[in-house]
Design a protein around this motif. Structure first.
Motif, PDB file in Angstrom:
ATOM      1  N   ASP A 130     130.156  86.642  30.765  1.00 31.39           N
ATOM      2  CA  ASP A 130     130.132  87.442  31.995  1.00 31.39           C
ATOM      3  C   ASP A 130     129.407  86.707  33.128  1.00 31.39           C
ATOM      4  O   ASP A 130     128.347  87.123  33.590  1.00 31.39           O
ATOM      5  N   LEU A 131     130.005  85.609  33.595  1.00 34.03           N
ATOM      6  CA  LEU A 131     129.452  84.831  34.696  1.00 34.03           C
ATOM      7  C   LEU A 131     129.377  85.680  35.959  1.00 34.03           C
ATOM      8  O   LEU A 131     130.339  86.372  36.314  1.00 34.03           O
ATOM      9  N   PRO A 132     128.247  85.660  36.685  1.00 33.59           N
ATOM     10  CA  PRO A 132     128.202  86.383  37.959  1.00 33.59           C
ATOM     11  C   PRO A 132     129.335  85.943  38.884  1.00 33.59           C
ATOM     12  O   PRO A 132     129.581  84.742  39.058  1.00 33.59           O
ATOM     13  N   GLN A 133     130.002  86.905  39.476  1.00 35.85           N
ATOM     14  CA  GLN A 133     131.137  86.600  40.344  1.00 35.85           C
ATOM     15  C   GLN A 133     130.714  85.723  41.526  1.00 35.85           C
ATOM     16  O   GLN A 133     131.485  84.864  41.974  1.00 35.85           O
TER      17      GLN A 133
ATOM     18  N   THR B 208     123.588  93.001  12.806  1.00 41.64           N
ATOM     19  CA  THR B 208     124.843  93.316  13.471  1.00 41.64           C
ATOM     20  C   THR B 208     124.705  92.901  14.932  1.00 41.64           C
ATOM     21  O   THR B 208     123.629  92.497  15.367  1.00 41.64           O
ATOM     22  N   ALA B 209     125.816  92.986  15.680  1.00 39.88           N
ATOM     23  CA  ALA B 209     125.820  92.382  17.009  1.00 39.88           C
ATOM     24  C   ALA B 209     126.681  93.168  17.984  1.00 39.88           C
ATOM     25  O   ALA B 209     127.575  93.929  17.598  1.00 39.88           O
ATOM     26  N   THR B 210     126.404  92.944  19.274  1.00 41.24           N
ATOM     27  CA  THR B 210     127.207  93.463  20.377  1.00 41.24           C
ATOM     28  C   THR B 210     127.124  92.456  21.516  1.00 41.24           C
ATOM     29  O   THR B 210     126.432  91.438  21.415  1.00 41.24           O
ATOM     30  N   SER B 211     127.793  92.744  22.633  1.00 41.51           N
ATOM     31  CA  SER B 211     127.584  91.949  23.851  1.00 41.51           C
ATOM     32  C   SER B 211     127.523  92.884  25.053  1.00 41.51           C
ATOM     33  O   SER B 211     128.064  93.998  25.026  1.00 41.51           O
ATOM     34  N   ALA B 212     126.890  92.393  26.120  1.00 41.95           N
ATOM     35  CA  ALA B 212     126.552  93.241  27.263  1.00 41.95           C
ATOM     36  C   ALA B 212     127.773  93.902  27.892  1.00 41.95           C
ATOM     37  O   ALA B 212     127.821  95.132  28.019  1.00 41.95           O
ATOM     38  N   TYR B 213     128.766  93.106  28.323  1.00 45.09           N
ATOM     39  CA  TYR B 213     129.879  93.712  29.048  1.00 45.09           C
ATOM     40  C   TYR B 213     130.687  94.654  28.164  1.00 45.09           C
ATOM     41  O   TYR B 213     131.272  95.625  28.641  1.00 45.09           O
ATOM     42  N   GLN B 214     130.675  94.414  26.867  1.00 42.35           N
ATOM     43  CA  GLN B 214     131.478  95.223  25.953  1.00 42.35           C
ATOM     44  C   GLN B 214     130.879  96.602  25.689  1.00 42.35           C
ATOM     45  O   GLN B 214     131.601  97.507  25.282  1.00 42.35           O
ATOM     46  N   ILE B 215     129.557  96.768  25.873  1.00 42.72           N
ATOM     47  CA  ILE B 215     128.959  98.055  25.509  1.00 42.72           C
ATOM     48  C   ILE B 215     128.139  98.722  26.609  1.00 42.72           C
ATOM     49  O   ILE B 215     127.997  99.943  26.619  1.00 42.72           O
TER      50      ILE B 215
ATOM     51  N   SER C 278     130.473  90.711  37.587  1.00 42.66           N
ATOM     52  CA  SER C 278     130.719  89.464  36.866  1.00 42.66           C
ATOM     53  C   SER C 278     132.211  89.161  36.941  1.00 42.66           C
ATOM     54  O   SER C 278     133.012  89.975  37.425  1.00 42.66           O
ATOM     55  N   ILE C 279     132.599  88.001  36.427  1.00 40.74           N
ATOM     56  CA  ILE C 279     134.024  87.656  36.428  1.00 40.74           C
ATOM     57  C   ILE C 279     134.829  88.627  35.578  1.00 40.74           C
ATOM     58  O   ILE C 279     136.019  88.828  35.829  1.00 40.74           O
ATOM     59  N   TRP C 280     134.186  89.262  34.597  1.00 41.49           N
ATOM     60  CA  TRP C 280     134.923  90.232  33.785  1.00 41.49           C
ATOM     61  C   TRP C 280     135.135  91.547  34.529  1.00 41.49           C
ATOM     62  O   TRP C 280     136.149  92.215  34.326  1.00 41.49           O
ATOM     63  N   ASP C 281     134.236  91.927  35.392  1.00 42.86           N
ATOM     64  CA  ASP C 281     134.490  93.089  36.253  1.00 42.86           C
ATOM     65  C   ASP C 281     135.723  92.815  37.111  1.00 42.86           C
ATOM     66  O   ASP C 281     136.614  93.668  37.230  1.00 42.86           O
ATOM     67  N   SER C 282     135.774  91.647  37.717  1.00 52.02           N
ATOM     68  CA  SER C 282     136.891  91.307  38.598  1.00 52.02           C
ATOM     69  C   SER C 282     138.197  91.196  37.825  1.00 52.02           C
ATOM     70  O   SER C 282     139.249  91.697  38.256  1.00 52.02           O
TER      71      SER C 282
END
Length: 464
Positions: free
Chosen positions: A125-128, A16-23, A35-39
């Motif tokens: 999640d590229l660093p901003q 099974t799988a996950t990703s960092a920003y999602q969990i 990261s760009i997803w935080d922004s």
């Protein structure tokens, strides 16, 4: 074994799988930078309900609990992603010891539980700080990625058996830079084509670093694919499906296995004045030998030639995309949909897997994502009867069995996802997990799909 039984080889890898920003959450602790997803998530109107990944599933602090769930599930492998800005806060250069320690702890816990770690280097999640310098539009970003990849190989390579470079480059380029639906939320098709090329270049450079360091594991990329089935045998419908495969599948896989972009789509881009920024030697770098190909599949459908005429001078990115693809998806009565609105089309899973076999010389495949949105909540007893998700997985595992019997070199299947999580622009409104998460209390509750998958893994298959 009865004819109606579906049994898989003893060495087949269930995960099974996950990703960092999602969990992970813990967005601003222990040295992690945005990261760009935080922004993106903190920008009003970008994500449903104003949700962010600041807390998510709090897995950064609950890693032991989540590995215990993996152990209870019985998986043989766990695919996770590394937060680039957690381990390398400036995007390049100095490492963050606390970030490295977190992932080292995770892989050690997995090994202790007898679970194979599979790490994804980039899950969007590229660093901003790098985006502020141009991000993936800047060719240098591909070389920054290679430096980051090398640092992760050095830090974790003795404990990670399988690496994936880029997750779903179509989403990280087209959905993010042409359609504006994902971070950074831009709408420029030409820029998206540049980003796509730099992502593929980053993949190739990372593979070169992997080979240079003589890592003991395996490495590949994890594109998402879909299947376009011609609505009829009319040549126009068949041609429309080929354009769809060029746009979604071939553009990201052909360079790795054939050393080139699909000629038809190159020509259609050229009509719009769009050209990927290929420099001498790029295609050889992108085409570095890989050990396997990760495949993410969720849906597909029937396609036919678009009825409306192509615009002579497309005005925006969406019109340009329409002009490129010039196809329409036909809503066929009888397809059940998941709670995110995607058709359950398991036959497309079988067809795309056999297409990959024929198109690319039967490469070793590992299904890195396959799953369904089912928003069923706990009943009065706390039971989560997510029957839709069970039916989805059952149909797709049967399709997997068909593909194996048809000669596809399939090595494993990774269900998406272990946990309900931050579902990107949908926030917390869409649930893909085998485990229900109460985002107010962080209580985890295994769903009925968890029990179904647990039995499948234990028995190596199932009977109908």
């Amino acid at each position: 074994m009865q004819p109606s039984d579906f049994k898989f080889p003893a060495g087949f890898l269930w995960g099974t799988a996950t990703s960092a920003y999602q969990i992970e959450g813990s967005a601003d602790v222990d040295g992690r930078t945005p990261s760009i997803w935080d922004s993106f998530a903190r920008t009003p109107g970008r994500v449903e309900n104003g949700d962010t990944g600041d807390v998510a599933c709090d897995s950064y602090r609950r890693v032991e609990e989540d590995v215990a769930l993996l152990s209870e599930l019985g998986v043989k492998a766990y695919r996770f992603s590394i937060s680039w800005s957690r381990v390398m806060p400036a995007g390049r250069g100095e490492l963050n010891p606390l970030g490295i320690a977190y992932y080292r702890r995770l892989v050690d816990l997995l090994h202790d539980a007898g679970i194979m770690p599979m790490a994804t280097l980039y899950h969007w999640d590229l660093p901003q700080v790098l985006h502020d310098e141009g991000g993936w539009l800047n060719r240098r970003c591909a070389y920054d990625f290679a430096q980051y990849a090398r640092a992760m190989f050095d830090a974790l390579g003795d404990r990670v058996a399988v690496w994936f470079t880029i997750n779903e480059p179509w989403c990280a380029s087209m959905l993010s830079h042409a359609m504006g639906m994902h971070a950074p939320g831009e709408k420029d098709l030409g820029n998206a084509v540049t980003v796509a090329h730099h992502l593929l270049l980053a993949h190739g450079l990372a593979v070169k670093e992997f080979r240079r360091t003589e890592q003991p594991g395996r490495i590949g990329m994890a594109p998402n694919v879909e299947w376009h089935e011609p609505y009829s045998c009319h040549p126009d419908d068949v041609a429309a499906c080929e354009r769809g495969l060029d746009w979604f599948n071939r553009w990201f896989i052909d360079p790795i296995y054939h050393g080139r972009y699909p000629q038809g789509l190159l020509a259609r881009y050229a009509v719009l004045g769009i050209h990927p920024p290929v420099e001498d030697g790029d295609m050889a770098i992108i085409g570095q030998r890989t050990d396997l190909l990760g495949i993410n599949y969720y849906t597909g459908g029937y396609t036919r030639e678009a009825i409306r005429a192509m615009l002579a001078t497309p005005a925006d990115a969406f019109q340009q995309i329409d002009a490129l693809r010039h196809l329409q998806t036909v809503n066929v009565a009888g397809f059940r949909k998941t709670d995110i609105g995607w058709d359950i089309y398991a036959d497309g899973f079988y067809k795309v897997l056999t297409w990959l076999k024929d198109e690319y010389g039967n490469p070793p495949l590992l299904i890195t994502e396959n799953g369904a949105c089912d928003n069923t909540e706990p009943d009065a007893t706390g039971r989560v009867d997510d029957a839709l998700r069970i039916e989805y997985h059952r149909r797709h595992v049967i399709a997997l069995d068909r593909a194996l019997r048809s000669g596809c070199d399939l090595r494993g299947y990774t269900a998406w996802s272990l946990l309900d999580n931050f579902e990107w622009a949908h926030g917390y409104s869409k649930r893909f997990g085998l485990v229900h998460v109460d985002f107010q209390t962080q209580q985890r509750t295994p769903k009925e799909s968890f029990r179904w998958y647990q039995r499948l893994i234990r028995e190596g298959g199932f009977a109908v």
